[in-house]
Design a protein around this motif. Structure first.
Motif, mmCIF file in Angstrom:
data_model
loop_
_atom_site.group_PDB
_atom_site.id
_atom_site.type_symbol
_atom_site.label_atom_id
_atom_site.label_comp_id
_atom_site.label_asym_id
_atom_site.label_seq_id
_atom_site.Cartn_x
_atom_site.Cartn_y
_atom_site.Cartn_z
ATOM 1 N N ILE A 5 16.050 -36.882 18.117
ATOM 2 C CA ILE A 5 15.393 -35.634 17.755
ATOM 3 C C ILE A 5 13.918 -35.923 17.509
ATOM 4 C CG2 ILE A 5 15.226 -33.779 16.051
ATOM 5 C CD1 ILE A 5 18.188 -34.118 15.499
ATOM 6 N N LEU A 6 13.057 -35.120 18.128
ATOM 7 C CA LEU A 6 11.625 -35.173 17.865
ATOM 8 C C LEU A 6 11.278 -33.950 17.030
ATOM 9 C CD1 LEU A 6 8.708 -36.212 18.305
ATOM 10 C CD2 LEU A 6 8.689 -34.884 20.439
ATOM 11 N N ILE A 7 10.691 -34.184 15.851
ATOM 12 C CA ILE A 7 10.294 -33.088 14.973
ATOM 13 C C ILE A 7 8.778 -33.117 14.830
ATOM 14 C CG2 ILE A 7 10.514 -32.013 12.701
ATOM 15 C CD1 ILE A 7 13.098 -33.674 12.338
ATOM 16 N N ILE A 8 8.156 -31.966 15.040
ATOM 17 C CA ILE A 8 6.716 -31.856 14.814
ATOM 18 C C ILE A 8 6.496 -30.738 13.807
ATOM 19 C CG2 ILE A 8 4.443 -31.471 15.831
ATOM 20 C CD1 ILE A 8 5.638 -32.502 18.495
ATOM 21 N N ASP A 9 5.971 -31.130 12.639
ATOM 22 C CA ASP A 9 5.717 -30.190 11.552
ATOM 23 C C ASP A 9 4.539 -30.744 10.767
ATOM 24 O OD1 ASP A 9 5.869 -28.717 9.011
ATOM 25 O OD2 ASP A 9 7.874 -28.118 9.671
ATOM 26 N N ASP A 10 3.605 -29.895 10.377
ATOM 27 C CA ASP A 10 2.418 -30.384 9.674
ATOM 28 C C ASP A 10 2.613 -30.509 8.161
ATOM 29 O OD1 ASP A 10 2.427 -27.680 9.180
ATOM 30 O OD2 ASP A 10 0.409 -27.306 9.961
ATOM 31 N N GLN A 11 3.834 -30.354 7.700
ATOM 32 C CA GLN A 11 4.140 -30.531 6.276
ATOM 33 C C GLN A 11 4.969 -31.810 6.107
ATOM 34 O OE1 GLN A 11 6.119 -27.007 4.898
ATOM 35 N NE2 GLN A 11 4.405 -25.677 5.392
ATOM 36 N N ALA A 31 9.522 -38.232 13.553
ATOM 37 C CA ALA A 31 8.852 -37.143 12.843
ATOM 38 C C ALA A 31 7.339 -37.322 12.959
ATOM 39 C CB ALA A 31 9.278 -37.130 11.383
ATOM 40 N N LEU A 32 6.679 -36.317 13.524
ATOM 41 C CA LEU A 32 5.239 -36.367 13.716
ATOM 42 C C LEU A 32 4.560 -35.172 13.055
ATOM 43 C CD1 LEU A 32 5.166 -37.178 17.555
ATOM 44 C CD2 LEU A 32 5.052 -38.808 15.659
ATOM 45 N N LEU A 33 3.358 -35.410 12.528
ATOM 46 C CA LEU A 33 2.580 -34.338 11.924
ATOM 47 C C LEU A 33 1.848 -33.508 12.968
ATOM 48 C CD1 LEU A 33 1.124 -36.320 8.913
ATOM 49 C CD2 LEU A 33 2.739 -34.413 8.778
ATOM 50 N N TYR A 34 1.590 -34.091 14.138
ATOM 51 C CA TYR A 34 0.895 -33.373 15.208
ATOM 52 C C TYR A 34 1.069 -34.125 16.522
ATOM 53 C CZ TYR A 34 -2.576 -37.052 15.076
ATOM 54 O OH TYR A 34 -3.186 -38.280 15.130
ATOM 55 N N THR A 35 0.655 -33.485 17.596
ATOM 56 C CA THR A 35 0.587 -34.135 18.895
ATOM 57 C C THR A 35 -0.590 -33.549 19.663
ATOM 58 O OG1 THR A 35 1.717 -34.624 20.974
ATOM 59 C CG2 THR A 35 2.233 -32.523 19.950
ATOM 60 N N ASP A 36 -1.269 -34.397 20.386
ATOM 61 C CA ASP A 36 -2.372 -33.934 21.230
ATOM 62 C C ASP A 36 -1.870 -33.452 22.577
ATOM 63 O OD1 ASP A 36 -4.345 -34.538 19.340
ATOM 64 O OD2 ASP A 36 -4.535 -36.593 20.054
ATOM 65 N N ASN A 37 -0.715 -33.985 23.001
ATOM 66 C CA ASN A 37 -0.185 -33.665 24.319
ATOM 67 C C ASN A 37 1.333 -33.672 24.231
ATOM 68 O OD1 ASN A 37 0.886 -33.901 26.981
ATOM 69 N ND2 ASN A 37 -1.077 -34.688 27.713
ATOM 70 N N VAL A 50 13.816 -31.012 20.707
ATOM 71 C CA VAL A 50 12.556 -30.974 19.972
ATOM 72 C C VAL A 50 12.622 -29.849 18.948
ATOM 73 C CG1 VAL A 50 10.054 -30.634 20.126
ATOM 74 C CG2 VAL A 50 11.256 -31.860 21.947
ATOM 75 N N LEU A 51 12.243 -30.160 17.710
ATOM 76 C CA LEU A 51 12.116 -29.162 16.651
ATOM 77 C C LEU A 51 10.634 -28.981 16.381
ATOM 78 C CD1 LEU A 51 15.072 -30.117 16.410
ATOM 79 C CD2 LEU A 51 14.856 -29.866 13.949
ATOM 80 N N LEU A 52 10.144 -27.758 16.536
ATOM 81 C CA LEU A 52 8.725 -27.462 16.372
ATOM 82 C C LEU A 52 8.508 -26.429 15.285
ATOM 83 C CD1 LEU A 52 7.610 -26.941 20.095
ATOM 84 C CD2 LEU A 52 6.901 -28.802 18.603
ATOM 85 N N LEU A 80 13.865 -26.059 19.505
ATOM 86 C CA LEU A 80 14.203 -25.228 18.356
ATOM 87 C C LEU A 80 12.914 -24.951 17.592
ATOM 88 C CD1 LEU A 80 16.211 -23.983 16.307
ATOM 89 C CD2 LEU A 80 16.585 -26.271 15.426
ATOM 90 N N LEU A 81 12.530 -23.682 17.483
ATOM 91 C CA LEU A 81 11.345 -23.301 16.719
ATOM 92 C C LEU A 81 11.748 -22.978 15.290
ATOM 93 C CD1 LEU A 81 9.167 -20.909 18.965
ATOM 94 C CD2 LEU A 81 8.557 -23.167 18.115
ATOM 95 N N LEU A 82 10.918 -23.419 14.342
ATOM 96 C CA LEU A 82 11.129 -23.156 12.920
ATOM 97 C C LEU A 82 9.886 -22.457 12.385
ATOM 98 C CD1 LEU A 82 12.046 -26.795 12.652
ATOM 99 C CD2 LEU A 82 13.665 -25.144 11.789
ATOM 100 N N SER A 83 10.072 -21.443 11.548
ATOM 101 C CA SER A 83 8.914 -20.768 10.978
ATOM 102 C C SER A 83 9.249 -20.084 9.669
ATOM 103 C CB SER A 83 8.366 -19.723 11.958
ATOM 104 O OG SER A 83 7.249 -19.068 11.380
#
Length: 126
Positions: A5-11, A31-37, A50-52, A80-83
């Motif tokens: 699982i790749l998770i990208i969340d700025d928290q 788990a990443l805080l950001y990605t440029d690409n 991917v969880l975004l 999977l989008l999370l908001s």
């Protein structure tokens, strides 16, 4: 087989929570805080899903989802989008995501939704 699982969340606390919950379920989590690409990031980490977060610092997670879904190498990868702002999704559409979960979310719902997306996926690494 272990699913990645790749998770990208700025928290950072959200990344830590999801990692702590998903790892005991047998997932390998990046788990990443950001990605440029996003497409390059997917190619590097080879996730099965991917969880975004929808609202990331400086970028719209929905647009990252659209990039994944329109690129020939990643178009079948489940996203999977999370908001915390579910009305945003209603206003802007779903960006082609496979599922959407509102924050705060029930941890069991998160796990069930991830497993459901993986079960439906025909995505295979190149």
């Amino acid at each position: 087989m272990v699913k990645n699982i790749l998770i990208i969340d700025d928290q950072p606390e959200m990344l830590e929570l999801m990692t702590d919950v998903l790892t005991p379920e047998g997932f390998t989590v990046t788990a990443l805080l950001y990605t440029d690409n996003i497409v390059q990031t997917v190619n590097i980490y080879q996730p099965d899903i991917v969880l975004l977060d929808h609202l990331l610092a400086g970028v719209n997670g929905g647009e990252l989802c659209r990039e994944i879904k329109t690129h020939p190498l990643t178009s079948s990868l489940p996203v999977l989008l999370l908001s915390g702002y579910p009305r945003l999704l209603e206003a802007f559409g779903d960006y082609g995501c496979d599922a959407f979960i509102s924050k705060p979310f029930d941890l069991d719902e998160l796990i069930t939704t991830i497993k459901s997306c993986l079960d439906k996926s025909a995505y295979a690494h190149a």
